[in-house]
Design an enzyme around this catalytic site. Structure first.
Site, PDB file in Angstrom:
ATOM      1  CE  LYS A  80      -3.579   2.403   2.565  1.00 58.96           C
ATOM      2  NZ  LYS A  80      -4.575   2.336   3.634  1.00 58.96           N
ATOM      3  CE  LYS A  95      -6.010   1.897  -0.587  1.00 60.60           C
ATOM      4  NZ  LYS A  95      -6.428   2.035   0.783  1.00 60.60           N
TER       5      LYS A  95
HETATM    6  C1  PBG Z   1      -7.425   3.370   5.608  1.00 65.69           C
HETATM    7  C2  PBG Z   1      -7.708   3.234   4.164  1.00 65.69           C
HETATM    8  C3  PBG Z   1      -7.530   4.187   3.143  1.00 65.69           C
HETATM    9  C4  PBG Z   1      -8.032   3.602   1.986  1.00 65.69           C
HETATM   10  C5  PBG Z   1      -8.464   2.317   2.325  1.00 65.69           C
HETATM   11  N1  PBG Z   1      -8.233   2.111   3.666  1.00 65.69           N
HETATM   12  C6  PBG Z   1      -7.036   5.583   3.172  1.00 65.69           C
HETATM   13  C7  PBG Z   1      -5.672   5.871   3.602  1.00 65.69           C
HETATM   14  O1  PBG Z   1      -4.830   4.993   3.807  1.00 65.69           O
HETATM   15  O2  PBG Z   1      -5.432   7.072   3.784  1.00 65.69           O
HETATM   16  C8  PBG Z   1      -8.108   4.260   0.649  1.00 65.69           C
HETATM   17  C9  PBG Z   1      -9.242   3.840  -0.205  1.00 65.69           C
HETATM   18  C10 PBG Z   1      -9.526   4.729  -1.349  1.00 65.69           C
HETATM   19  O3  PBG Z   1      -8.902   5.783  -1.563  1.00 65.69           O
HETATM   20  O4  PBG Z   1     -10.435   4.358  -2.092  1.00 65.69           O
HETATM   21  N2  PBG Z   1      -6.165   3.007   6.012  1.00 65.69           N
HETATM   22 ZN    ZN Z   2      -5.725   3.793   8.064  1.00 66.07          ZN
END
Ligand code: PBG
Ligand code: ZN
Length: 325
Positions: A195, A248
């Site tokens: 991520k 992601k």
């Molecule tokens: C929380 C989380 C996020 C997303 C999924 N889980 C946001 C982040 O990490 O700031 C992003 C999902 C999206 O942008 O569609 N940790």
């Molecule tokens: Zn988070």
């Protein structure tokens, strides 16, 4: 052999011929549809930053889940909005949270629909970070313990898949151990393994009220410049017990999806995030691109890159398009 003997256009001549030699296809059953659930009843509030997305109270989440299942979509991914935020994200591990409540009611109403739950603290903490803060630092190991608590609550409520999205080190192992110690050995884990610290999460952070009040997420989410590191993160998660791994965002990271697919023999998910979703919507709204073919082409690119599972806010639209084709 080359032209004029070889003529690749022969295989593009008719729709039937193109279908015959098509290498990749989208399948409705591999789509995962994210839902935002909040406390209360009879709530269906449009999310300003995300077209066609809503904050749903558990009763309405059930209604939505039924529709999703009817479209043939395989799974939903639940995100929770709390009543109250605090420094430790306490509400996340409450057995009465909107997520726990929604899991129970959806499982009751639509047992065949898989429920995955996002496990993180950022929507529940008053500072908006994905972990607990001590002396200005995100505390890794304390956070893992809290995440394990949340995961256990979700699993006990009936979640099929736990999806930790925090990017703390070792969290998959800590969560797996906690689940197993409660005999929750059948609960699967889909780890947000690679991520990235991405600008494409903007609309989601508005939706979840989870933007960090100070600083950014670069000390835990990955540097967009790195690909070898993504392989190390995925390796660690598989070793710690992840059943499904994830890359992601998806669109700006198609190379990482392909690399992961070629390197690992476990199911791979791609998350088509909120910013990618709204970028396409904005371009279509402006009349610059044709929405429906652009959606299918985008989702197909994830499949072609090697994703088995696609998490997308377009899931319902795509399911409709695919079933009418
Ligand atoms: C929380 C989380 C996020 C997303 C999924 N889980 C946001 C982040 O990490 O700031 C992003 C999902 C999206 O942008 O569609 N940790
Ligand atoms: Zn988070």
């Amino acid at each position: 052999m080359t032209y004029p003997v070889t003529r690749p256009r022969r295989l593009r001549r008719t729709p039937s011929m193109r279908k015959l030699v098509r290498e990749t296809s989208l399948s409705i059953s591999n789509l995962v549809y994210p839902l935002f659930v909040c406390p209360g009843t009879d709530i269906k509030n449009p999310i300003a930053s995300m077209t066609d997305c809503f904050h749903l109270s558990p009763d309405n989440a059930v209604r939505e889940a039924k529709e999703v299942a009817q479209l043939g979509i395989g799974a939903i991914l639940l995100f929770g909005i709390p009543q109250k935020k605090d420094a430790f994200g306490t509400e996340a591990s409450s057995p009465e949270s909107a997520v726990a409540e929604s899991i129970k009611r959806i499982k009751d109403a639509v047992p065949e629909l898989l429920i995955a739950t996002d496990v993180c603290l950022c929507a529940y903490t008053d500072h908006g970070h994905c972990g607990v803060i001590k002396d200005g630092r995100i505390e890794n190991d304390t956070t893992c313990e809290l995440l394990a608590k949340i995961a256990t609550i979700h699993a006990k409520a009936g979640a099929d898949i736990i999806a930790p999205s925090d990017m703390m080190d070792g969290r998959v192992g800590v969560i797996r151990k906690a689940l197993d110690s409660e005999q929750l050995t059948d609960t699967a884990m889909m780890a947000y393994s690679a991520k990235y610290a991405s600008a494409y999460y903007g609309p989601f952070r508005d939706a979840a009220g989870s933007a960090p009040s100070q600083g950014d997420r670069k000390s835990y989410q990955m540097d967009p410049a790195n690909s070898q590191e993504a392989m190390r993160e995925i390796t660690a998660d598989i070793e710690e017990g992840a059943d499904i791994v994830m890359v992601k965002p998806a669109l700006a990271y198609l190379d990482i999806i392909r690399m992961a697919k070629d390197t690992f023999k476990v199911p791979l998910a791609a998350y088509n995030v909120s910013g990618e979703y709204m970028m396409l919507n904005a371009a279509a709204d402006a009349g610059l691109i044709d929405r429906e073919p652009a959606i299918l082409e985008t989702l197909l690119s994830f499949k072609r890159a090697g994703a088995d599972i696609i998490i997308t806010y377009f899931a319902k639209t795509a399911a409709r398009l695919l079933s009418y084709k």
